[in-house]
Write a protein that holds these residues in place. Structure first.
Motif, PDB file in Angstrom:
ATOM      1  N   ILE A 239       0.894  -1.281   0.017  1.00  0.00           N
ATOM      2  CA  ILE A 239      -0.045  -0.016   0.067  1.00  0.00           C
ATOM      3  C   ILE A 239       0.919   1.013   0.004  1.00  0.00           C
ATOM      4  O   ILE A 239       2.058   1.332   0.902  1.00  0.00           O
ATOM      5  CB  ILE A 239      -1.087  -0.088   1.173  1.00  0.00           C
ATOM      6  N   HIS A 240       0.599   2.293  -0.913  1.00  0.00           N
ATOM      7  CA  HIS A 240       1.235   3.311  -0.850  1.00  0.00           C
ATOM      8  C   HIS A 240       0.797   4.191   0.461  1.00  0.00           C
ATOM      9  O   HIS A 240      -0.125   4.264   0.711  1.00  0.00           O
ATOM     10  CB  HIS A 240       0.770   4.222  -2.293  1.00  0.00           C
ATOM     11  N   VAL A 241       2.117   4.773   0.839  1.00  0.00           N
ATOM     12  CA  VAL A 241       1.933   5.591   2.278  1.00  0.00           C
ATOM     13  C   VAL A 241       1.803   7.078   1.769  1.00  0.00           C
ATOM     14  O   VAL A 241       2.908   7.722   1.217  1.00  0.00           O
ATOM     15  CB  VAL A 241       2.923   5.377   3.288  1.00  0.00           C
ATOM     16  N   ASP A 242       0.582   7.634   2.047  1.00  0.00           N
ATOM     17  CA  ASP A 242       0.420   9.059   1.839  1.00  0.00           C
ATOM     18  C   ASP A 242       1.399  10.002   3.085  1.00  0.00           C
ATOM     19  O   ASP A 242       1.629   9.480   4.119  1.00  0.00           O
ATOM     20  CB  ASP A 242      -0.899   9.423   2.164  1.00  0.00           C
ATOM     21  N   PRO A 243       2.022  11.109   2.578  1.00  0.00           N
ATOM     22  CA  PRO A 243       3.021  11.538   3.517  1.00  0.00           C
ATOM     23  C   PRO A 243       2.264  12.085   4.692  1.00  0.00           C
ATOM     24  O   PRO A 243       2.679  12.720   5.587  1.00  0.00           O
ATOM     25  CB  PRO A 243       3.817  12.557   2.728  1.00  0.00           C
ATOM     26  N   THR A 244       0.783  12.271   4.608  1.00  0.00           N
ATOM     27  CA  THR A 244       0.022  13.067   5.686  1.00  0.00           C
ATOM     28  C   THR A 244      -0.195  12.049   6.695  1.00  0.00           C
ATOM     29  O   THR A 244      -0.786  12.638   7.838  1.00  0.00           O
ATOM     30  CB  THR A 244      -1.076  13.777   5.168  1.00  0.00           C
ATOM     31  N   TRP A 245      -0.137  10.872   6.473  1.00  0.00           N
ATOM     32  CA  TRP A 245      -0.417   9.705   7.479  1.00  0.00           C
ATOM     33  C   TRP A 245       0.314   9.807   8.530  1.00  0.00           C
ATOM     34  O   TRP A 245       1.494   9.849   8.454  1.00  0.00           O
ATOM     35  CB  TRP A 245      -0.496   8.330   6.965  1.00  0.00           C
ATOM     36  N   LYS A 246      -0.013   9.979   9.872  1.00  0.00           N
ATOM     37  CA  LYS A 246       0.947   9.907  10.965  1.00  0.00           C
ATOM     38  C   LYS A 246       0.851   8.659  11.886  1.00  0.00           C
ATOM     39  O   LYS A 246       1.742   8.052  12.637  1.00  0.00           O
ATOM     40  CB  LYS A 246       0.662  11.008  11.559  1.00  0.00           C
ATOM     41  N   VAL A 247      -0.463   8.086  12.013  1.00  0.00           N
ATOM     42  CA  VAL A 247      -0.814   7.024  12.807  1.00  0.00           C
ATOM     43  C   VAL A 247      -1.750   6.198  11.916  1.00  0.00           C
ATOM     44  O   VAL A 247      -2.704   6.647  10.992  1.00  0.00           O
ATOM     45  CB  VAL A 247      -1.503   7.484  14.170  1.00  0.00           C
TER      46      VAL A 247
END
Length: 551
Positions: A450-458
């Motif tokens: 899954i691609h990790v969006d840079p805004t995801w923190k948790v």
């Protein structure tokens, strides 16, 4: 293992299906499977303890699964089993509670020398096992669960019932992650003349209130103390006190001060540490006035703050706290400015304020300011809003396991050719899921990225799992899990190995959930549905990866 002796009569569909029901285990598997207690057919064993055994059972009339607690009315030597009184008391206590966080009692009866309670089946397991398998909880989640438990105990206290055995093992999780309180077997009704029961020292030593340990009797505040100790366990993975003997544990609860939770969890806010200390005060008068008030205070900690608390303990927790205090002192020293600079700053600030007041007056808004105060936004365009955590939708590809692909597999999930003979797509009651047939000599898995969006923190990561005929191998890892790891742009792992949703034994459908921080530099999340070095059939369904994005 214990036995449940049945009678020689069969009363038809409403009676015992066998002449004698002996619950034993043979080399071919448990002999209880398929046995019937009145209309309930035993399917699997859920647990056992001093109160008897609890089974997953099918209600053959209403066609639903229940938890069936069984306790023989007599011991093997023919003497009466006085623990049945506790079983009856448990049913009586729970049956009068009408609260969504209390386990529902369907029926209590006796059949062929065996007392039983048919109860609501709570599939998520208990909090003790969850922490043992997945590690300490994130702060918001732990406070949410204990708040829910406090609310149902407040409901019980209003009806004159004190639980007296509040502990992680008696707090269960539903499939949707809600907390349910069970095992009111030690429950005390606030009835006149019950002084003998009130004075007994009952409960579990790791979570027992000081007044109960001294034999002074249980009161509603005793349940609050048990909740506080349970919260300490959820946050740290261990009870507040440890000792070699139960007597030493009781003495610790009576004499020793409550350990500071921040010694093991430096990320716990000071106010929460104070809340926990108040709940676990030695004197019941110093605790919260009631469980409802305790619940309300805990709910103030259930809003995610964006700090990304993952529930991981620092191996150098105490020194970390000392380092934090040192850093604060360094900050204060570093920014100690000369007096002339400070006074100069005050002068500049005063000038700015005067100019602002003049502008405000010149705009003629003095008459309307008070009238529109309630409609004034909390944050102006010039002052940015504080960061909040917003839960997103499930980003796991085909997380519900319902979409197929052109090759006959599941969309989003990759199954290597070498595993296609042991990983199958199953259907049951209109539901589709992945089944892995384990091998004790290797790891078998299906995966996706899954691609990790840079805004995801948790991220909240969860899976629904079920295991049958599960047997461990001889390797280091012996479980079934939703394994995952974060990788950078080069495909290299970043961050620590996080706790994962897992099961290690036979289990009906249960949901496991963990919350983890997204490490800096993470570009992809690699997921594996895996059975590590074990045999048996393991089913995976409802895979969820729910990010929380800062806004």
């Amino acid at each position: 293992m214990g036995t449940t002796d049945g009678s020689s009569q069969n009363s038809g569909s409403g009676g015992i299906a066998t002449a004698k029901t002996t619950l034993t285990t043979t080399t071919d598997g448990p002999s209880f499977k398929g046995r019937r207690v009145k209309r309930f057919r035993l399917v699997d064993e859920i647990g056992r303890g001093a109160m008897g055994r609890v089974f997953l059972a099918e209600d053959t009339v209403l066609k639903r699964h229940v938890a069936l607690k069984l306790l023989p009315s007599k011991h093997r030597d023919g003497t009466p089993n006085h623990r049945t009184e506790r079983l009856i008391r448990e049913a009586r206590s729970a049956a009068i509670l009408e609260h969504p966080n209390a386990v529902t009692v369907f029926e209590i009866d006796e059949a062929a020398g065996c007392h039983y309670i048919a109860m609501e089946l709570v599939e998520g397991g208990n909090l003790e096992k969850l922490v043992q398998m997945s590690g300490p909880m994130e702060i918001e989640r732990a406070c949410q669960l204990i708040a829910e438990a406090a609310e149902v105990l407040s409901h019980a206290h209003e009806r004159g019932i004190v639980h007296r055995d509040v502990k992680p093992a008696n707090l269960l999780l539903t499939r949707n992650g809600r907390c349910k309180v069970t095992d009111f077997g030690l429950a005390l009704f606030d009835e006149a003349g019950d002084t003998s029961a009130r004075s007994r020292c009952v409960g579990t030593p790791h979570f027992i209130a000081p007044e109960v340990a001294q034999g002074l009797g249980a009161i509603p505040a005793s349940d609050i103390y048990g909740l506080g100790c349970t919260l300490y366990f959820l946050l740290t993975g261990r009870p507040p006190y440890s000792a070699k003997t139960p007597g030493d544990l009781l003495e610790a609860h009576i004499r020793q001060p409550m350990p500071d939770v921040r010694d093991l969890r430096p990320d716990v806010p000071e106010r929460l540490a104070q809340t926990l200390a108040k709940a676990c005060a030695k004197d019941p008068q110093d605790r919260y006035e009631d469980a409802e008030r305790f619940a309300k205070v805990l709910r103030t900690f259930t809003i995610a703050t964006g700090t990304g608390s993952s529930g991981q303990l620092s191996p150098l927790a105490t020194s970390t706290r000392a380092g934090t205090d040192s850093a604060k002192r360094h900050f204060q020293l570093k920014f100690s400015l000369p007096p002339q600079v400070v006074w100069g700053g005050f002068g500049t600030l005063a000038a700015v304020l005067l100019i602002g007041v003049g502008v405000w007056i010149s705009r003629g808004r003095s008459d309307t300011a008070s009238a529109s105060a309630d409609a004034t936004p909390m944050f102006s365009a010039a002052s940015p809003k504080p960061a909040t955590m917003i839960e997103q939708t499930n980003v796991a590809k085909n997380g519900n396991m319902e979409q197929g692909d052109a090759a006959g597999g599941l969309a989003g999930w990759f199954i290597h050719d070498r595993f296609k003979d042991v990983i199958t797509i199953e259907h049951e009651a209109g539901n589709q899921f992945i089944r892995i047939n384990g091998d004790a000599t290797k790891t078998i898995f299906a995966d996706q990225q899954i691609h990790v969006d840079p805004t995801w923190k948790v991220l909240n990561v969860s899976a629904r799992m079920r295991a049958t005929d599960f047997k461990s191998g001889k390797q280091a890892f012996q479980d079934a899990r939703l394994a995952f790891a974060f990788k950078d742009a080069k495909g290299l792992r970043v961050g620590n190995w996080p706790p994962v949703p897992s099961i290690k034994d036979n289990s009906p459908w249960v949901e496991r959930t963990v919350t983890v921080d997204v490490p800096p530099g993470a570009k992809t999340l690699y997921l594996q549905l895996a059975v590590f070095n074990a045999t048996g059939t393991v089913d995976f369904d409802d895979i969820k990866v729910v990010p929380q994005k800062i806004q």
